[in-house]
Design a protein around this motif. Sequence first.
Motif: not given
Length: 232
Positions: A210-215
């Motif tokens: 995705g364009e923005v990811f990570g937790a």
Amino acid sequence: NRPAIAFLDPELTFSLPACQTAAGVTDMIAHIMERLFSGEPAVGVTDNIACGLVRAAREAAPKVMENPDDYDARAEIMWVGTLAHNALRDGDWTCRGLEHELSALDTKITHGAGLAVIFPAWMRYVWREHPERFLEFSAQALGIEPIDSDADELDVEVTPEQAIEYAVEATIDELQDFFVSLGMPRALSEFGVTEDDIEKMIPTLIENKGEVFGAFKKLTADDVRAIYRAAL
């Protein structure tokens, strides 16, 4: 697929090549850290399990590298591998995504070997997002704690913020040095990866993640470029 029951025989791993043994241990530790640095608040029981597993892996790995037929050390590593990917808590999985692109770029790059480079680079980039999680890992897994800024033996004044930074950086250095001691690479350049290769990996990474990811920390394509470049 999850087995209902598994019988694990350490003797079946005696003939595993040293490079794959080292890559496997690195991957196990990475699985543990993906869940520890999940962006979720501290949970005492699972934190203790995670850090204990890292300690066990760091103790057993040098033994099997020196003596591949060490049954007890191989058994310890099999236990670590069994518990490392245990779904006790959710994970971040950013580093896996970053490494998968490396192995897709060059199929000779073993997943664990790629993680040995990517994970420390990611840690250096994101630790300020939740420094308390890194301090927990530092103390429990590696026995590193911030220096006492009021200690008489210090030659220079150290602020509490600097003490935290020094502890976290020392932790990441210690972890990366451990991977290298097993024969893992320290930099992407050791795989022949160049600055030009970074742009080849970004499109499929974004397609997959995705364009923005990570937790633990939300990442964009520019963040990923910075992590890859730092790992070169």
